[in-house]
Structures are given as structure tokens and as C-alpha cells.
Write a protein that holds these residues in place. Structure first.
Motif, short mmCIF file in Angstrom:
data_model
loop_
_atom_site.label_atom_id
_atom_site.label_comp_id
_atom_site.label_asym_id
_atom_site.label_seq_id
_atom_site.Cartn_x
_atom_site.Cartn_y
_atom_site.Cartn_z
N GLY A 209 0.19 -3.59 -14.70
CA GLY A 209 -0.17 -4.08 -13.38
C GLY A 209 0.94 -4.81 -12.66
N SER A 210 2.07 -5.08 -13.34
CA SER A 210 3.16 -5.82 -12.68
C SER A 210 3.78 -5.01 -11.54
CB SER A 210 4.24 -6.19 -13.71
OG SER A 210 4.79 -5.04 -14.32
N SER A 211 3.84 -3.68 -11.69
CA SER A 211 4.40 -2.84 -10.62
C SER A 211 3.51 -2.86 -9.39
CB SER A 211 4.57 -1.40 -11.13
OG SER A 211 5.47 -1.34 -12.21
N GLU A 212 2.20 -2.90 -9.60
CA GLU A 212 1.27 -2.95 -8.47
C GLU A 212 1.42 -4.25 -7.69
OE1 GLU A 212 -1.52 -2.05 -5.73
OE2 GLU A 212 -0.84 -0.66 -7.28
N LYS A 213 1.63 -5.36 -8.39
CA LYS A 213 1.83 -6.65 -7.72
C LYS A 213 3.07 -6.59 -6.82
CE LYS A 213 -0.20 -9.48 -11.42
NZ LYS A 213 0.08 -10.51 -12.45
N ALA A 218 5.90 -5.59 -1.41
CA ALA A 218 6.82 -4.73 -0.66
C ALA A 218 6.13 -4.11 0.55
CB ALA A 218 7.38 -3.64 -1.57
N LYS A 219 4.88 -3.73 0.39
CA LYS A 219 4.12 -3.14 1.50
C LYS A 219 3.92 -4.15 2.62
CE LYS A 219 -0.16 -0.56 2.37
NZ LYS A 219 -1.40 -0.02 1.75
N GLU A 220 3.59 -5.38 2.24
CA GLU A 220 3.42 -6.44 3.24
C GLU A 220 4.73 -6.68 3.99
OE1 GLU A 220 0.86 -9.70 4.77
OE2 GLU A 220 0.47 -7.89 3.61
N PHE A 221 5.84 -6.71 3.25
CA PHE A 221 7.17 -6.92 3.85
C PHE A 221 7.50 -5.79 4.81
CE2 PHE A 221 11.94 -7.54 2.55
CZ PHE A 221 12.22 -7.94 3.85
N ILE A 365 13.07 -12.32 7.72
CA ILE A 365 11.70 -11.80 7.83
C ILE A 365 10.94 -12.01 6.53
CG2 ILE A 365 10.33 -9.71 8.16
CD1 ILE A 365 12.56 -8.68 10.00
N PHE A 366 11.63 -11.79 5.41
CA PHE A 366 10.98 -11.93 4.10
C PHE A 366 10.53 -13.38 3.87
CE2 PHE A 366 11.30 -12.07 -0.69
CZ PHE A 366 10.17 -11.30 -0.91
N TYR A 373 2.10 -15.01 2.09
CA TYR A 373 1.68 -14.19 0.94
C TYR A 373 1.23 -15.11 -0.19
CZ TYR A 373 1.64 -10.07 -2.06
OH TYR A 373 1.25 -9.03 -2.88
N THR A 374 -0.03 -14.99 -0.57
CA THR A 374 -0.62 -15.91 -1.56
C THR A 374 -0.79 -15.29 -2.94
OG1 THR A 374 -2.86 -15.27 -0.84
CG2 THR A 374 -1.84 -17.19 0.23
N GLU A 375 -0.61 -13.96 -3.08
CA GLU A 375 -0.78 -13.32 -4.38
C GLU A 375 0.40 -13.64 -5.30
OE1 GLU A 375 -2.05 -9.22 -4.54
OE2 GLU A 375 -2.48 -9.27 -2.40
N GLY A 376 0.14 -13.78 -6.59
CA GLY A 376 1.22 -13.98 -7.56
C GLY A 376 1.99 -12.69 -7.76
#
Length: 451
Positions: A209-213, A218-221, A365-366, A373-376
Motif C-alpha cells: 500500500g505504500s505505492s498507493e499513498k 502525486a495526483k494531488e500535486f 506549488i508542492f 494534504y493530511t494523509e500520511g
């Protein structure tokens, strides 16, 4: 559980090797080197090897170059024509290099190995060859599945057109079915991508699941940076599969930070973005993502790899992914800096090197993205050698022996009995680096845990 595993380890094999050399001492040396991990069969002549291949299947054939009668080049050329799926490796002396190069061209040989060989390098070569073949097989199956689904979609589309001609009042219903079929196709494609991600994470020692995080960040960015539609989706897929090119790398490279690698290991590591691109480029929905993966290790100052691109010559999507990867990786153990940073220090590192390693505008921007962004993005997962096992540690992945046997299952909390067995196993598999996947800072009380 470990005691049951010991009896199975003697029977489990990773594959079958056919070794051909006219010197019995060489055959004995190679048999000793591989017999624990593989089913090994030896022959002293090419003719005898071809005769056995008529009735039995082997994963790898290793042949000496100079042999009376049929030499190694002729044998491996015959094997390529008759058994193209079998991996072919040539043993040769330095005086035979010209013949070896010709054999590589005619017999499509996977690799040639100069005598005298290095045992560890030869073991790693066999593991790499079989794993690379297995990954290619998985990719072919994935591609075949997508082709089948595309054909089904085309069939439904033709059916829709025929029904439209027959009964115009049925168009709405048929169109709905087509949309459902398309949604189903996209869902199945995404499922197959995540299966591939799971294979990649297990091979590379990454937490599930680390790749999904990282991909969600990256999608948000990408959205904040002004990308739209398919561009954002391409960045997401590229982030998910960015490390697919590391799968063929040997453990000796994967388990090190870049700062700890030798020059040869750094050169081998630097090819992983190209391997990632070539692995995915034949899958049409992932073509753009594969191009991003190739360029995501480039640096803004031109000192990255593999193509030494600089500035705006690096695709914007790749510049975005490099910033996200370095932000996340700098907070992990065994990263490119040699030490793990706290989130504030990781942000400061990006700002300090903006305009050098990174696009300054994108770094700014990042920083805005991270404010919201609040997700770990970094897990508490790490890999340690089994000799560092301690009572109370919890496994976050199965412990698998070099023979492929599951010795301890995910979720097991180690007792003193487990630790003692693991230390004994390290002696039994001397020469193999076996690691546990655990959670950091586990403080469970050992006396309260069952065996």
C-alpha cells in the motif's frame, strides 16, 4: 511453525537447471553451488543434453563454450531454436570472447559468464534471470487480458450499431450496456495494475500500500500544478509503478542506499527507469506513464539519470514525480541521503535545492499542496536481518526461506522460541541474506505473547 518449514525446505526448489561441461570437476562445483535452491541435472556433452531436453523441461541451461564435438555456442543455438523459453547462459574463458559475442547473437543468449566465475554473482544472475522471465510472463498475461477485453468492447460496439439500425428505440438501453462494459473494463484494468503493484512491492521489500499513498499525493500535486484529465491519471499510474524497473535488480543492490553502492552497483541501479519504461510501454493505457517513469529520476540541473535531461527538457509530469518521490523517500530508512528526515526537514531539503535538483516553481506549488494534504505518506515499516530479530517484533509480511517456503506468516509476533529458531536458520542458510519485514518501535511485552 518453523520446524514444519524445515522439512519442506529440503523438497522445495526454485527451478530446474541443466548444466553442460566436459570437465567433471566443473560440474561438481556448479552442482554444489546450486543444488539447495534448484533441481540440478548435469551432462558432459551437448548431444546428451539435447537428448534429455526432448523429454524434460528446464528453466535454465548453463553450458561451457569449449567442449569436444558440439561446443557451447552450437548447443545454445539449438536450444534457442527448439526451446526459446529456456534461459541460456554461456561459460567461457577470456580467450573465447569473440566466439561468445557471436554465440550471443546467434543463440540469443541471456548472459555469458567468464571463467573463473564468482559464486555470489552467478547465484544472483540465475535468480535475476528467472525473476525477469516470470515478470515478462506476468506482463504478457496482463497484455493478453487487456486485448481480450478490448475485443469484447469492440464486439459490444458493433452490436450496438446493428441494434440501432433495427430498432432506434433500443439505442438508450444498448448505450447503457456499452457504458457498463467500458466501466467494467476500466475496473478490471485498474485491478490488474494493482496486482502488478503488489508484485512489485513484495519483490522490492516495500510495505503493501505504500505505492498507493505516494500516488495519491502525486495526483494531488499534479492537479495543483495545472495538469488536467488524462495527464493527472498518467502521473498517478507512473507513481504507482515507478519502481517496477527495480524488480530485476539483485538483492545486493535493492538493500542498499545509493550512497552505499559501489560504482558498478550504481551503474546497474541507474538503468531501472529504462527497465520500467520497457516493461510497461507495450500496454497502451500505460504508454504515457511509462515515459514519465523513464524520466522521473532526472534532475533539473542535468545531473540525474538515465538521459541527463535538464530544465524544461524534462517532462513536467516527471519533474512532479521526482519531487514527490524525494520528499517521501527522504523520510524512509536506507534512503538516498543515508539518513531519514522528519517531514519539516524533508520540506526544507526540497526548498534548499530548488532550482538545482528541482524545478523551483513546482517546489513552491508542492509546499502549498503539503499545507492541505493530511494523509500520511511514510509507513513505520522496515527490513532487518534475521540475526537482529527481537522478542515482541511483529511481522508485516510473510517470512519466506531461500527455497520459497513460508516459515512465518504476516502478523506473527516473535517469541523467544521464534528468535532462537531464526538464529539457527541463519546458520543453516549461510551465504543468503534473509530479512524480516517488521514495524518500527514495537514495544510489546514478550512474556504476554503466546508462541
Amino acid at each position: 511453525m518453523l520446524s514444519d518449514g524445515y522439512s519442506e525446505m529440503a523438497r522445495e526448489k526454485h527451478g530446474r537447471l541443466l548444466i553442460v561441461d566436459d570437465e567433471e570437476s566443473v560440474l561438481q562445483a556448479l552442482r554444489r553451488l546450486f543444488h539447495r535452491q534448484y533441481d540440478v541435472v548435469t551432462h558432459t556433452s551437448g548431444a546428451a543434453a539435447l537428448e534429455q531436453l526432448q523429454n524434460e523441461r528446464f528453466d535454465v541451461i548453463i553450458s561451457d563454450m569449449r567442449m569436444p564435438g558440439m561446443n557451447g555456442a552450437e548447443l545454445l543455438k539449438n536450444c534457442f531454436e527448439l526451446y526459446p523459453q529456456m534461459i541460456r547462459i554461456l561459460l567461457t574463458g577470456y580467450s573465447d570472447l569473440e566466439s561468445a559475442i557471436k554465440a550471443i547473437n546467434e543463440g540469443n543468449i541471456y548472459r555469458y559468464v567468464a571463467k573463473p566465475w564468482d559464486n555470489d554473482m552467478l547465484r544472483a544472475l540465475i535468480v535475476e534471470a528467472i525473476e525477469t522471465r516470470d515478470l515478462k510472463d506476468a506482463n504478457q498475461k496482463l497484455n493478453a487480458h487487456i486485448v481480450t477485453q478490448n475485443e469484447e468492447l469492440e464486439r459490444l460496439n458493433r452490436q450496438l450499431q446493428e441494434k440501432y439500425q433495427e430498432k432506434s428505440d433500443q439505442v438508450g438501453e444498448a448505450e447503457a450496456k456499452l457504458q457498463d462494459a467500458y466501466r467494467t473494463l476500466r475496473q478490471e484494468f485498474n485491478s490488474m495494475v494493482h496486482i502488478l503493484v503488489g508484485i512489485m512491492e513484495r519483490r522490492n521489500g516495500e510495505e503493501e500500500g505504500s505505492s498507493e499513498k505516494l500516488a495519491r499525493l502525486a495526483k494531488e500535486f499534479a492537479e495543483f500544478a495545472g495538469l488536467e484529465g488524462q495527464q493527472i491519471q498518467d502521473v498517478y499510474y507512473a507513481a504507482l509503478l515507478r519502481n517496477i524497473g527495480k524488480v530485476p535488480l539483485p538483492d545486493a543492490v535493492l538493500d542498499k542506499a545509493v550512497s552505499q553502492m559501489s560504482m558498478v552497483e550504481k551503474q546497474e541501479y541507474a538503468h531501472f527507469p529504462i527497465h520500467g519504461q520497457t516493461t510497461l510501454m507495450l500496454l497502451e493505457p500505460l504508454q504515457n506513464a511509462s515515459n514519465i517513469i523513464r524520466s522521473h529520476m532526472e534532475l533539473y540541473n542535468g545531473k540525474g539519470f538515465p538521459d541527463k535531461l535538464a530544465g524544461d527538457a524534462i517532462p513536467k509530469e516527471a519533474r512532479i514525480l521526482r519531487i514527490v518521490c524525494d520528499y517521501v523517500d527522504s523520510q524512509r530508512e536506507h534512503n538516498f541521503l543515508g539518513e531519514a528526515l522528519e517531514p519539516d526537514a524533508a520540506r526544507a531539503y526540497l526548498l534548499k535545492l530548488s532550482g538545482q535538483r528541482y524545478d523551483r516553481e513546482l517546489v513552491d506549488i508542492f509546499m502549498d499542496v503539503l499545507k492541505e494534504y493530511t494523509e500520511g505518506v511514510v509507513s513505520n515499516f522496515e527490513r532487518i536481518p534475521i540475526q537482529e530479530a527481537r522478542v515482541g517484533m511483529v511481522l508485516v509480511d510473510n517470512l519466506i526461506s531461500p527455497a520459497g517456503v513460508v516459515l512465518l506468516s504476516q502478523g506473527t509476533q516473535l517469541t523467544q522460541r521464534h528468535v532462537d529458531k531464526l538464529l539457527a536458520m541463519q546458520l543453516q542458510f549461510e551465504g543468503h541474506e534473509i530479512k524480516l519485514h517488521i514495524r518500527r518501535e514495537n514495544t510489546a511485552e514478550p512474556d504476554s505473547q503466546p508462541e
